[in-house]
Write a protein that holds these residues in place. Structure first.
Motif, short mmCIF file in Angstrom:
data_model
loop_
_atom_site.label_atom_id
_atom_site.label_comp_id
_atom_site.label_asym_id
_atom_site.label_seq_id
_atom_site.Cartn_x
_atom_site.Cartn_y
_atom_site.Cartn_z
N ARG A 209 27.33 -40.60 1.45
CA ARG A 209 26.50 -41.79 1.80
C ARG A 209 27.03 -43.18 1.70
NH1 ARG A 209 22.14 -39.55 -1.38
NH2 ARG A 209 21.64 -37.67 -0.48
N ARG B 252 14.23 -27.71 -9.66
CA ARG B 252 14.93 -27.34 -8.51
C ARG B 252 15.24 -25.72 -8.66
NH1 ARG B 252 18.43 -31.22 -9.32
NH2 ARG B 252 20.05 -30.08 -10.22
N MET C 236 10.95 -37.39 -2.72
CA MET C 236 11.01 -36.61 -3.97
C MET C 236 11.91 -35.47 -3.85
SD MET C 236 8.36 -36.82 -6.22
CE MET C 236 7.83 -35.16 -6.68
N ALA C 237 11.97 -34.81 -2.72
CA ALA C 237 13.08 -33.55 -2.39
C ALA C 237 14.45 -34.09 -2.33
CB ALA C 237 12.66 -33.07 -1.12
N ARG C 238 14.80 -35.19 -1.66
CA ARG C 238 16.06 -35.78 -1.42
C ARG C 238 16.73 -36.35 -2.74
NH1 ARG C 238 19.66 -36.91 2.89
NH2 ARG C 238 20.72 -38.97 2.98
N TYR C 239 15.86 -37.41 -3.30
CA TYR C 239 16.36 -38.13 -4.74
C TYR C 239 16.01 -37.75 -5.72
CZ TYR C 239 17.14 -40.88 -0.13
OH TYR C 239 17.24 -41.35 1.03
N VAL C 240 14.76 -37.16 -6.02
CA VAL C 240 14.42 -36.84 -7.25
C VAL C 240 14.70 -35.14 -7.71
CG1 VAL C 240 12.42 -36.81 -9.07
CG2 VAL C 240 12.55 -38.43 -7.28
N ILE C 241 14.04 -34.24 -6.87
CA ILE C 241 14.43 -32.98 -7.44
C ILE C 241 15.68 -32.69 -6.57
CG2 ILE C 241 13.48 -30.74 -6.89
CD1 ILE C 241 10.63 -32.10 -6.38
N LYS C 242 16.24 -33.23 -5.60
CA LYS C 242 17.53 -33.17 -5.18
C LYS C 242 17.76 -31.51 -4.43
CE LYS C 242 19.65 -36.72 -7.98
NZ LYS C 242 20.19 -36.96 -9.23
N VAL C 243 17.06 -31.25 -3.74
CA VAL C 243 17.05 -29.72 -3.26
C VAL C 243 17.92 -29.69 -2.14
CG1 VAL C 243 15.90 -27.99 -2.33
CG2 VAL C 243 14.84 -29.13 -4.01
N GLY D 147 7.19 -37.33 0.14
CA GLY D 147 7.68 -36.04 -0.22
C GLY D 147 9.14 -36.07 0.18
N MET D 148 9.85 -36.41 1.06
CA MET D 148 11.04 -36.54 1.59
C MET D 148 11.94 -37.25 0.32
SD MET D 148 13.03 -38.05 4.85
CE MET D 148 12.83 -39.64 4.38
N ALA E 247 25.96 -28.91 5.25
CA ALA E 247 26.17 -30.18 5.65
C ALA E 247 26.41 -31.24 4.39
CB ALA E 247 25.11 -30.82 6.56
N ASP F 277 27.11 -35.54 3.43
CA ASP F 277 27.08 -36.70 4.16
C ASP F 277 27.61 -37.86 2.90
OD1 ASP F 277 24.73 -39.34 4.86
OD2 ASP F 277 26.78 -39.03 5.70
N ASP G 70 18.80 -44.62 0.55
CA ASP G 70 20.33 -44.19 0.62
C ASP G 70 21.14 -45.37 -0.40
OD1 ASP G 70 19.63 -41.57 1.30
OD2 ASP G 70 20.65 -42.02 3.30
N LEU H 123 9.03 -44.02 -8.50
CA LEU H 123 8.21 -42.54 -8.10
C LEU H 123 8.12 -41.95 -9.44
CD1 LEU H 123 9.77 -40.64 -5.36
CD2 LEU H 123 7.43 -41.46 -5.58
N VAL I 137 4.64 -31.36 -0.87
CA VAL I 137 4.76 -32.05 -2.11
C VAL I 137 4.25 -33.43 -1.99
CG1 VAL I 137 6.51 -33.00 -3.59
CG2 VAL I 137 6.35 -30.47 -3.11
N GLY I 138 4.73 -33.98 -0.64
CA GLY I 138 3.93 -35.26 -0.44
C GLY I 138 2.72 -35.23 -0.46
N ALA J 121 13.85 -32.10 -13.72
CA ALA J 121 14.08 -32.08 -12.20
C ALA J 121 14.82 -30.97 -11.76
CB ALA J 121 14.66 -33.40 -11.77
N SER K 230 8.72 -30.57 1.55
CA SER K 230 8.79 -32.02 1.31
C SER K 230 7.33 -32.50 1.89
CB SER K 230 9.94 -32.74 2.21
OG SER K 230 9.61 -32.92 3.47
N LEU L 11 18.29 -30.89 1.90
CA LEU L 11 17.87 -32.34 2.28
C LEU L 11 18.63 -33.26 1.49
CD1 LEU L 11 13.86 -32.20 2.50
CD2 LEU L 11 15.58 -32.04 4.12
N ALA L 12 19.19 -32.94 0.18
CA ALA L 12 19.71 -33.87 -0.74
C ALA L 12 20.99 -34.35 0.08
CB ALA L 12 19.96 -33.32 -2.06
N SER L 13 21.71 -33.68 0.45
CA SER L 13 22.89 -33.99 1.19
C SER L 13 22.98 -34.21 2.75
CB SER L 13 24.06 -33.21 0.71
OG SER L 13 24.13 -33.02 -0.67
#
Lengths: 209, 209
Positions: free
Chosen positions: A208, A124, B162-169, B159-160, A204, A206, B99, B110, A158-159, A120, A155, B172-174
């Motif tokens: 969580r 990235r 994947m980007a936020r939680y798996v690939i962590k780009v 896709g969201m 930004a 957050d 989250d 996933l 990829v989705g 991953a 996203s 989007l990730a934070s």
């Protein structure tokens, strides 16, 4: 991860040793931190041979990822027409590659990307250095918001690839590509170009809950 | 695939044997073709015990997938307000689950979905029977186009994730979840409810070139 197609220059063992060393170095130190010299040392070859086989570090990274596409090609498509149709062109170019013979490499890349934390991280780095860093200035996106816009669009792409090529859910799996361009193009257009509510700076964070 | 959390009824070995038999049966015969009786036989237990441990076949499937969410809960959120804000509510409910502490199970799901053809098929059955079949009528979507609308929305949500939680780009990730609701909600709203250009019937087939 690497499936060789067609004729490639050089000794396949040497080539594979360089790619293996490159994957390790890119995942560990990131794209910028991994030097050609260190990769060559890791593979037990002369740095000149790495350049001879792969050209630039960018091209070495694409080869190490066995990427089905050079992001520069999709960026070129995005720029080859009206700005108001950019989203549709991006979706069309993306589908054209994945629907074709390189789609299998794309599925392998996605599988690899979600395989574990190490892969991953490699994916990235790929997104950051081969897609975002190149695309944001070329597409004329605001540097502050460009990365958000690109990752939102990414996203969705990829989705779509997950649904169509990996999970293969109907009707997405068998839909005519132009129907998907019509359905998804405007969403990508909005992410890339149109006004977005709640656009936020790259820094930004957050906490969580 | 299964990580047990909290206290569960019954013998853990029996429970796991049932889940293992269920995964095999659902992947091989599909959700509809896999009977509780056959799953019980595969696990070497009485069918009544399967019902006792898991209740319905739907619940058995959710347990076998170790799903972080019951799709009915997200559908409930979608329906709990103005139809013009459905997309935002769906994105918000989805992010709230991922989250939170169940996010790790989502990432595992996933990873499993893209792991290989067998697990992809299991995930596809999950989408078809636990999400699409339940959501299309409940959301009042046209049966012909509802499945397309749902899979388009699902592709954006996956896709969201994947980007936020798996690939962590980044970003989007934070990103704060409400910023993502504002950015992605309208795209999901359009997929689910608004006019879509190029909507096509479920039976559409494309001879790929």
């Amino acid at each position: 991860m690497v499936r060789r197609t067609g004729r490639r220059p050089g000794n396949p063992d040497t080539r594979e040793a360089i790619l293996e060393a490159a994957r390790g170095a890119f995942a560990e130190k990131g794209f910028d931190g991994a030097s050609i010299r260190a990769i060559a040392t890791g593979a037990g070859v002369d740095p000149a041979l790495v350049h001879h086989y792969f050209g630039t570090k960018d091209k070495l990274f694409l080869a190490a990822m066995n990427s089905p596409l050079d992001p520069l090609d999709v960026i070129g498509e995005a720029l080859a027409g009206e700005r108001g149709e950019m989203g549709s062109r991006v979706v069309r170019a993306f589908l054209h590659i994945w629907d074709g013979p390189r789609g299998a490499a794309g599925v392998a890349l996605l599988r690899s990307a979600v395989g574990n934390e190490w892969t991953a991280r490699l994916f990235r780095e790929f997104v950051l250095t081969q897609v975002l860093r190149r695309a944001v200035p070329r597409l004329g996106l605001d540097p502050e918001q460009g990365q958000l816009r690109m990752t939102l669009a990414g996203s969705q792409l990829v989705g779509m690839a997950m649904a169509r090529y990996v999970i293969k859910v109907e009707p997405l799996a068998s839909a005519p590509s132009e129907a998907l361009v019509a359905a998804i193009g405007p969403a990508v257009q909005r992410y890339l170009v149109d006004d977005l509510p709640g656009v936020f700076p790259v820094s930004a964070r957050d906490p969580r809950d």
